[in-house]
Design a protein around this motif. Structure first.
Motif, mmCIF file in Angstrom:
data_model
loop_
_atom_site.group_PDB
_atom_site.id
_atom_site.type_symbol
_atom_site.label_atom_id
_atom_site.label_comp_id
_atom_site.label_asym_id
_atom_site.label_seq_id
_atom_site.Cartn_x
_atom_site.Cartn_y
_atom_site.Cartn_z
ATOM 1 N N ASP A 1 0.827 -1.209 0.000
ATOM 2 C CA ASP A 1 0.000 0.000 0.000
ATOM 3 C C ASP A 1 0.861 1.259 0.000
ATOM 4 O OD1 ASP A 1 -2.278 -1.524 -0.030
ATOM 5 O OD2 ASP A 1 -2.649 -1.360 2.131
ATOM 6 N N ASP A 2 1.943 1.231 0.777
ATOM 7 C CA ASP A 2 2.859 2.374 0.799
ATOM 8 C C ASP A 2 3.405 2.639 -0.601
ATOM 9 O OD1 ASP A 2 2.609 2.664 3.564
ATOM 10 O OD2 ASP A 2 4.334 1.375 3.973
ATOM 11 N N PHE A 3 3.795 1.571 -1.265
ATOM 12 C CA PHE A 3 4.389 1.705 -2.595
ATOM 13 C C PHE A 3 3.423 2.357 -3.579
ATOM 14 C CE2 PHE A 3 5.138 -0.279 -6.845
ATOM 15 C CZ PHE A 3 6.266 0.463 -7.173
ATOM 16 N N LEU A 4 2.178 1.905 -3.570
ATOM 17 C CA LEU A 4 1.185 2.477 -4.485
ATOM 18 C C LEU A 4 0.998 3.969 -4.224
ATOM 19 C CD1 LEU A 4 -1.500 -0.370 -4.488
ATOM 20 C CD2 LEU A 4 0.193 0.154 -6.267
ATOM 21 N N ARG A 5 0.972 4.330 -2.954
ATOM 22 C CA ARG A 5 0.793 5.742 -2.591
ATOM 23 C C ARG A 5 2.015 6.563 -2.993
ATOM 24 N NH1 ARG A 5 2.781 7.973 1.762
ATOM 25 N NH2 ARG A 5 3.000 5.974 2.857
ATOM 26 N N GLY B 1 4.555 10.540 -6.728
ATOM 27 C CA GLY B 1 5.834 10.871 -7.341
ATOM 28 C C GLY B 1 7.037 10.762 -6.433
ATOM 29 N N THR B 2 6.834 10.359 -5.186
ATOM 30 C CA THR B 2 7.971 10.203 -4.272
ATOM 31 C C THR B 2 8.928 9.134 -4.789
ATOM 32 O OG1 THR B 2 6.641 10.871 -2.371
ATOM 33 C CG2 THR B 2 8.657 9.632 -1.901
ATOM 34 N N ILE B 3 8.368 8.053 -5.319
ATOM 35 C CA ILE B 3 9.162 6.982 -5.917
ATOM 36 C C ILE B 3 8.952 7.019 -7.417
ATOM 37 C CG2 ILE B 3 9.464 4.489 -6.099
ATOM 38 C CD1 ILE B 3 8.571 4.279 -3.188
ATOM 39 N N SER B 4 10.055 7.064 -8.159
ATOM 40 C CA SER B 4 9.960 7.153 -9.618
ATOM 41 C C SER B 4 11.233 6.587 -10.244
ATOM 42 C CB SER B 4 9.769 8.616 -10.050
ATOM 43 O OG SER B 4 10.881 9.407 -9.639
ATOM 44 N N GLY B 5 11.274 6.574 -11.555
ATOM 45 C CA GLY B 5 12.472 6.156 -12.286
ATOM 46 C C GLY B 5 12.920 4.748 -11.943
ATOM 47 N N GLY B 6 14.236 4.574 -11.781
ATOM 48 C CA GLY B 6 14.797 3.262 -11.543
ATOM 49 C C GLY B 6 14.411 2.626 -10.230
ATOM 50 N N MET B 7 13.898 3.436 -9.294
ATOM 51 C CA MET B 7 13.480 2.873 -8.014
ATOM 52 C C MET B 7 12.181 2.079 -8.148
ATOM 53 S SD MET B 7 14.294 2.390 -4.901
ATOM 54 C CE MET B 7 15.682 3.531 -4.729
ATOM 55 N N LEU B 8 11.390 2.377 -9.170
ATOM 56 C CA LEU B 8 10.121 1.667 -9.367
ATOM 57 C C LEU B 8 10.324 0.164 -9.556
ATOM 58 C CD1 LEU B 8 8.271 4.220 -11.680
ATOM 59 C CD2 LEU B 8 7.679 3.665 -9.314
ATOM 60 N N PRO B 9 11.135 -0.262 -10.556
ATOM 61 C CA PRO B 9 11.311 -1.708 -10.716
ATOM 62 C C PRO B 9 12.020 -2.354 -9.535
ATOM 63 C CG PRO B 9 12.795 -0.499 -12.181
ATOM 64 C CD PRO B 9 11.824 0.499 -11.624
ATOM 65 N N LYS B 10 12.868 -1.591 -8.848
ATOM 66 C CA LYS B 10 13.572 -2.145 -7.685
ATOM 67 C C LYS B 10 12.568 -2.561 -6.600
ATOM 68 C CE LYS B 10 17.293 0.066 -6.557
ATOM 69 N NZ LYS B 10 18.305 -0.827 -7.146
ATOM 70 N N GLU C 1 9.263 -2.927 -6.970
ATOM 71 C CA GLU C 1 8.342 -3.934 -7.509
ATOM 72 C C GLU C 1 8.942 -5.327 -7.362
ATOM 73 O OE1 GLU C 1 7.862 -2.531 -11.461
ATOM 74 O OE2 GLU C 1 6.261 -1.108 -10.963
ATOM 75 N N ASN C 2 10.216 -5.456 -7.670
ATOM 76 C CA ASN C 2 10.881 -6.748 -7.558
ATOM 77 C C ASN C 2 11.060 -7.166 -6.108
ATOM 78 O OD1 ASN C 2 11.527 -7.735 -10.315
ATOM 79 N ND2 ASN C 2 12.546 -5.768 -10.492
ATOM 80 N N ALA C 3 11.314 -6.203 -5.241
ATOM 81 C CA ALA C 3 11.455 -6.509 -3.815
ATOM 82 C C ALA C 3 10.142 -7.037 -3.248
ATOM 83 C CB ALA C 3 11.893 -5.261 -3.054
ATOM 84 N N LEU C 4 9.042 -6.403 -3.598
ATOM 85 C CA LEU C 4 7.735 -6.847 -3.124
ATOM 86 C C LEU C 4 7.395 -8.236 -3.664
ATOM 87 C CD1 LEU C 4 5.813 -3.469 -3.513
ATOM 88 C CD2 LEU C 4 6.213 -4.668 -1.350
ATOM 89 N N ALA C 5 7.740 -8.480 -4.933
ATOM 90 C CA ALA C 5 7.481 -9.793 -5.531
ATOM 91 C C ALA C 5 8.275 -10.882 -4.812
ATOM 92 C CB ALA C 5 7.835 -9.767 -7.019
ATOM 93 N N ALA C 6 9.494 -10.542 -4.401
ATOM 94 C CA ALA C 6 10.330 -11.511 -3.694
ATOM 95 C C ALA C 6 9.713 -11.879 -2.340
ATOM 96 C CB ALA C 6 11.735 -10.950 -3.503
ATOM 97 N N ILE C 7 9.247 -10.870 -1.619
ATOM 98 C CA ILE C 7 8.617 -11.124 -0.318
ATOM 99 C C ILE C 7 7.371 -11.992 -0.492
ATOM 100 C CG2 ILE C 7 7.288 -10.033 1.532
ATOM 101 C CD1 ILE C 7 10.246 -9.741 1.956
#
Length: 257
Positions: free
Chosen positions: A207-211, A216-225, A227-233
């Motif tokens: 939920d934090d990530f979506l918000r 715009g707090t999270i953008s660019g290369g941090m987005l896939p990082k 997304e992949n971290a959440l998928a791993a968990i």
């Protein structure tokens, strides 16, 4: 009880800085137990592509990989960067082995289809990680050093996001080990203010990530990082931390929950 395994993914900015890289590798070797290093190298690839007159195109932090760019990333990731890291680890007394997804067929992908009308070119979406083969290297006393390249099983190499490589490897290895995944880069964690290194966000949930993405707090290369971290968990990885290359012990930075 499963043995603990640490997977550290290090970004290209750190790999290019010899002092930072040397310190990171010393800290990496000091981590107890079996471990895997996954590295990027995008900045080096961009610089070499520029020298060759090849344009770099990015969409949401992901590289568009046409034929000429595929040649560049294969040379840079699988050759220049990977072998430098392996040689540096060997010099520090660690028995490292450099791998791409094609070596031993450890990571197979499919070429990404058009996505939202965007043709990413020769970019691979991971479909299979052969955890047992990677574990074979680990059990043999070696440290796998994995470059962000995969293959399609038909003789074609595919550029694959390094954060995705680390996440998919962690997910597969979680069936055999208790896995901690550490994303190490030049910042102390995910920042609420990119200009303030003290603004580390301590934890991030779905939920934090979506918000944070929406505002715009999270953008660019941090987005896939992330997304992949959440998928791993979600897939059973015990812990994911995004932190500074100077703090890969996992005690600082942003914990993904």
């Amino acid at each position: 009880m499963k043995q603990e395994l640490t997977i550290v993914k290090v970004g290209g900015a750190v790999v290019e800085d010899e002092a930072q890289l040397t310190q990171l590798l010393r800290d990496f070797i000091a981590i107890e137990g079996p471990k895997i290093l996954v590295h990027g190298g995008g900045r080096r690839a961009t610089k070499i592509a520029e020298r060759l007159g090849i344009e770099t195109k990015m969409v949401e932090g992901r590289r568009i990989t046409d034929g000429p760019m595929l040649e560049v990333v294969t040379m840079v990731y699988g050759g220049l960067v990977n072998k430098h890291v392996v040689a540096s680890l060997q010099a520090l007394g660690a028995d490292a082995i450099g791998l791409t997804g094609a070596d031993g067929g450890i990571i197979r992908s499919v070429k990404r289809p058009l996505k939202n009308g965007i043709d990413y070119g020769f970019v691979g979406d991971v479909k299979q990680v052969k955890a047992a083969k990677i574990a074979h290297f680990i059990e043999g006393g070696m440290i796998p050093v994995i470059a962000p390249l995969t293959h399609d099983g038909e003789g074609n190499m595919l550029n694959t996001n390094a954060d995705t490589m680390a996440s998919e490897t962690a997910k597969a290895m979680a069936k055999l080990y208790d896995v901690t995944l550490v994303y190490a880069f030049e910042k102390p964690g995910v920042l609420s203010n990119p200009d303030d290194d003290s603004s580390v966000i301590g934890t991030i949930t779905h939920d934090d990530f979506l918000r944070l993405k929406a505002d715009g707090t999270i953008s660019g290369g941090m987005l896939p990082k992330i997304e992949n971290a959440l998928a791993a968990i979600d897939a059973g990885v015990k812990r994911v931390v995004i932190t500074s290359a100077k703090a890969i012990d996992g005690r600082h930075g942003t914990v993904i929950m």
